[in-house]
Write an enzyme that holds these catalytic residues in place. Sequence first.
Site, PDB file in Angstrom:
ATOM      1  N   PHE A 118      -2.179   5.052  38.907  1.00 14.99           N
ATOM      2  CA  PHE A 118      -3.110   6.095  38.484  1.00 14.99           C
ATOM      3  C   PHE A 118      -2.467   7.453  38.728  1.00 14.99           C
ATOM      4  O   PHE A 118      -1.499   7.574  39.492  1.00 14.99           O
ATOM      5  CB  PHE A 118      -4.431   5.978  39.260  1.00 14.99           C
ATOM      6  CG  PHE A 118      -5.596   5.485  38.433  1.00 14.99           C
ATOM      7  CD1 PHE A 118      -5.448   4.476  37.508  1.00 14.99           C
ATOM      8  CD2 PHE A 118      -6.862   6.033  38.595  1.00 14.99           C
ATOM      9  CE1 PHE A 118      -6.517   4.017  36.757  1.00 14.99           C
ATOM     10  CE2 PHE A 118      -7.940   5.584  37.855  1.00 14.99           C
ATOM     11  CZ  PHE A 118      -7.771   4.574  36.926  1.00 14.99           C
ATOM     12  N   GLN A 231     -14.233  18.979  37.837  1.00 15.85           N
ATOM     13  CA  GLN A 231     -13.142  18.222  37.230  1.00 15.85           C
ATOM     14  C   GLN A 231     -13.391  18.000  35.739  1.00 15.85           C
ATOM     15  O   GLN A 231     -14.475  17.568  35.341  1.00 15.85           O
ATOM     16  CB  GLN A 231     -12.979  16.861  37.902  1.00 15.85           C
ATOM     17  CG  GLN A 231     -11.829  16.043  37.310  1.00 15.85           C
ATOM     18  CD  GLN A 231     -11.359  14.942  38.243  1.00 15.85           C
ATOM     19  OE1 GLN A 231     -11.935  13.854  38.263  1.00 15.85           O
ATOM     20  NE2 GLN A 231     -10.323  15.210  39.017  1.00 15.85           N
ATOM     21  N   HIS A 233     -12.007  15.709  32.839  1.00 11.74           N
ATOM     22  CA  HIS A 233     -11.174  14.522  32.618  1.00 11.74           C
ATOM     23  C   HIS A 233     -10.353  14.729  31.357  1.00 11.74           C
ATOM     24  O   HIS A 233     -10.870  15.189  30.345  1.00 11.74           O
ATOM     25  CB  HIS A 233     -12.048  13.275  32.484  1.00 11.74           C
ATOM     26  CG  HIS A 233     -11.281  12.002  32.643  1.00 11.74           C
ATOM     27  ND1 HIS A 233     -10.417  11.523  31.671  1.00 11.74           N
ATOM     28  CD2 HIS A 233     -11.219  11.126  33.670  1.00 11.74           C
ATOM     29  CE1 HIS A 233      -9.874  10.391  32.101  1.00 11.74           C
ATOM     30  NE2 HIS A 233     -10.344  10.126  33.301  1.00 11.74           N
ATOM     31  N   LEU A 243     -15.834   8.492  28.299  1.00  8.64           N
ATOM     32  CA  LEU A 243     -14.581   8.359  29.034  1.00  8.64           C
ATOM     33  C   LEU A 243     -13.644   7.321  28.410  1.00  8.64           C
ATOM     34  O   LEU A 243     -14.075   6.229  28.042  1.00  8.64           O
ATOM     35  CB  LEU A 243     -14.912   7.952  30.481  1.00  8.64           C
ATOM     36  CG  LEU A 243     -13.748   7.705  31.424  1.00  8.64           C
ATOM     37  CD1 LEU A 243     -13.003   9.001  31.694  1.00  8.64           C
ATOM     38  CD2 LEU A 243     -14.262   7.098  32.731  1.00  8.64           C
ATOM     39  N   GLU A 246      -8.434   6.484  32.843  1.00  9.47           N
ATOM     40  CA  GLU A 246      -7.055   6.783  33.242  1.00  9.47           C
ATOM     41  C   GLU A 246      -6.213   5.500  33.258  1.00  9.47           C
ATOM     42  O   GLU A 246      -4.981   5.545  33.195  1.00  9.47           O
ATOM     43  CB  GLU A 246      -7.067   7.432  34.632  1.00  9.47           C
ATOM     44  CG  GLU A 246      -5.788   8.123  35.022  1.00  9.47           C
ATOM     45  CD  GLU A 246      -6.020   9.068  36.192  1.00  9.47           C
ATOM     46  OE1 GLU A 246      -6.968   9.876  36.131  1.00  9.47           O
ATOM     47  OE2 GLU A 246      -5.261   8.987  37.171  1.00  9.47           O
ATOM     48  N   ARG A 277      -5.214  14.878  37.236  1.00  7.25           N
ATOM     49  CA  ARG A 277      -6.102  15.196  36.115  1.00  7.25           C
ATOM     50  C   ARG A 277      -6.155  16.686  35.789  1.00  7.25           C
ATOM     51  O   ARG A 277      -6.273  17.056  34.623  1.00  7.25           O
ATOM     52  CB  ARG A 277      -7.506  14.677  36.427  1.00  7.25           C
ATOM     53  CG  ARG A 277      -7.576  13.181  36.415  1.00  7.25           C
ATOM     54  CD  ARG A 277      -8.939  12.662  36.795  1.00  7.25           C
ATOM     55  NE  ARG A 277      -8.966  11.204  36.694  1.00  7.25           N
ATOM     56  CZ  ARG A 277     -10.006  10.459  37.017  1.00  7.25           C
ATOM     57  NH1 ARG A 277     -11.109  11.039  37.481  1.00  7.25           N
ATOM     58  NH2 ARG A 277      -9.966   9.152  36.893  1.00  7.25           N
ATOM     59  N   HIS A 351     -16.240  16.037  33.962  1.00  3.91           N
ATOM     60  CA  HIS A 351     -16.278  14.636  34.377  1.00  3.91           C
ATOM     61  C   HIS A 351     -16.812  14.434  35.785  1.00  3.91           C
ATOM     62  O   HIS A 351     -17.496  13.452  36.048  1.00  3.91           O
ATOM     63  CB  HIS A 351     -14.863  14.070  34.292  1.00  3.91           C
ATOM     64  CG  HIS A 351     -14.750  12.629  34.699  1.00  3.91           C
ATOM     65  ND1 HIS A 351     -15.406  11.616  34.026  1.00  3.91           N
ATOM     66  CD2 HIS A 351     -14.060  12.026  35.712  1.00  3.91           C
ATOM     67  CE1 HIS A 351     -15.121  10.452  34.596  1.00  3.91           C
ATOM     68  NE2 HIS A 351     -14.325  10.668  35.634  1.00  3.91           N
ATOM     69  N   ARG A 386      -9.834  15.974  42.376  1.00  2.15           N
ATOM     70  CA  ARG A 386      -9.933  14.581  42.818  1.00  2.15           C
ATOM     71  C   ARG A 386      -8.908  13.722  42.092  1.00  2.15           C
ATOM     72  O   ARG A 386      -8.717  13.853  40.884  1.00  2.15           O
ATOM     73  CB  ARG A 386     -11.334  14.039  42.538  1.00  2.15           C
ATOM     74  CG  ARG A 386     -11.499  12.575  42.883  1.00  2.15           C
ATOM     75  CD  ARG A 386     -12.908  12.093  42.647  1.00  2.15           C
ATOM     76  NE  ARG A 386     -13.309  12.059  41.258  1.00  2.15           N
ATOM     77  CZ  ARG A 386     -12.982  11.096  40.392  1.00  2.15           C
ATOM     78  NH1 ARG A 386     -12.204  10.085  40.778  1.00  2.15           N
ATOM     79  NH2 ARG A 386     -13.418  11.135  39.151  1.00  2.15           N
TER      80      ARG A 386
END
Length: 576
Positions: A118, A231, A233, A243, A246, A277, A351, A386
């Site tokens: 990730f 955040q 995304h 979404l 990831e 991100r 996100h 994050r």
Amino acid sequence: MSMFDVIIVGGGLAGLRAAIAAKESGASPLIISKIHPVRSHSGAAQGGINAPLANHPDGKDDSPAKHAFDTIKGSDYLADQDAVELMTSTAPSAIYELEHWGCPFDRTTDGRIAQRPFGGAGYPRTCFGADRTGHYILQTLYEQVVKQQIPVYEEWFVVSLIANEGTCCGVVAQNLRTGKLEAIEAHAVIFATGGAGRIYGRSSNALTSTGLGMSIPFWAGAHLKDMEFIQFHPTTIIGKNILMTEGCRGEGGYLINKDNERFMKRYAAEKMELAPRDIVSRSIQTEINEGRGFSIDPASGGSGGGYVHLDIRHLGRAKIMERLPGVRDICLEFLGIDPIDSPIPIQPAQHYTMGGIDTDSNGKTAVKGLYAAGECACVSVHGANRLGGNSLLDTIVFGKFSGIKAAQESLESKTKCRIDANALKMTLKQVEAHLQRMCDNRGNENPYQIKLELAKVMDDKVGIFRTGSDMKEALDKVRELKKRFKQIRSAGMITPFNYNLLWLLEMEGNLDVAEVIAMGALARQESRGSHSRRDFTKRDDQNWLKHTLASYTKDGPVLSYKPVTITKHQPQERKY
């Protein structure tokens, strides 16, 4: 009036885990949720949950310390390092607990829990169940709730806290099926209501993810922390902003501009698509802004803005069907394309809320008897950005800790935390009067127009790239909308399933949280993590290595600051 040891508001991952911990600690918990728990937004989490299990061939020397460093670096050094170390050291046991409860993680060929790479991580440490990990964990925890016979008031909606001499002693909630308000007493209350994404227009969040879950504790005296860190995304589908995990990039997917170029080499030459991100979102938005993205036909409607391509075709049908079946289903259903054969048009969207209700690592807030966990809380382990895979871990680690601590407090205070009957009646009357005022309003303002204007100004002025003038404009607009909200038309009558009234209450919370976001962002004169300013482009540790706290007053939020906890890792420049 009902009475429980611990009330948990919210039926997502943090709430369910807190309820299980409270029950196992000897307390009697109650879960209150405005929807059925397994419909909670936690179920939308796709890609996985981080833990340094060292099961992947490329991650054999992974460890909690390395997981902690990646998280702290990813946070742009705004995370409290002691809280991060607690989370990462607890991660392996938390994952094995889920496994023993039956969570169907994917497996390696020798039977261990499989892990994938990730963004921003030094090792492949994200445990997953195809691309439905949140859904699987949610089902697993709900099974434990049913097994332990924990009561759930679903389709109940918490409107206010009950306080007695500064101590939280329960909640006032509306039974949506009858429309009736009820006071429910408790020795401790845990808020686990999720994020506030629906303040924005382009958001991957469910419609249920609003600011009210943060506003109710805020109005009662809890602080909101680091709310300016929102955040975005990198990969959500155009139109609906659903979404695209990831995990697509973790499995090897590419980001491609209109010139058929893997443009991430310009921004993160080493990590490419697996940069954190905040960096990937800014990179995509830069490609769009500088004309290397695709344009959306205005006539097609949807979310507006440009887009680039997420290309997973080279992964092949077998891998997509095994690892990313949910992504394929979403593309077929909402875009009419098959990602096995076609690239996916994506754009960044709101996100996750890195900030939230200020808590310690046991979930305690500034209000005695009031706890918070999950996305609505800020421990803080995510800081200014994050890492993917850490949010699910946050929910089960700090959900458990908050449930244990709340249970301990409730059992210790059973004989002394009983609310005075007159105070209870007064709280109930105040809530009834507030709802009745919304029903009796005779103003001309359309509340849903206010909702649209709020979403647009947050998208346009407090988005991926920010300037002081834009954020000042946004703050002025939010305050104008707050004034107009007082002149809205009637919400109807207090009747069963009056969702119009419910949405107006949520909108009231959205407006106050939006004001805190805009204020905190305008005040922070630096760029750090997701907070990227065109007029202050550098991180400024000398002046801004500190948390923002917002306190509620009737005249508007008041900001203050407190230091970040540094243990082992001194701030350094982030390079990927």
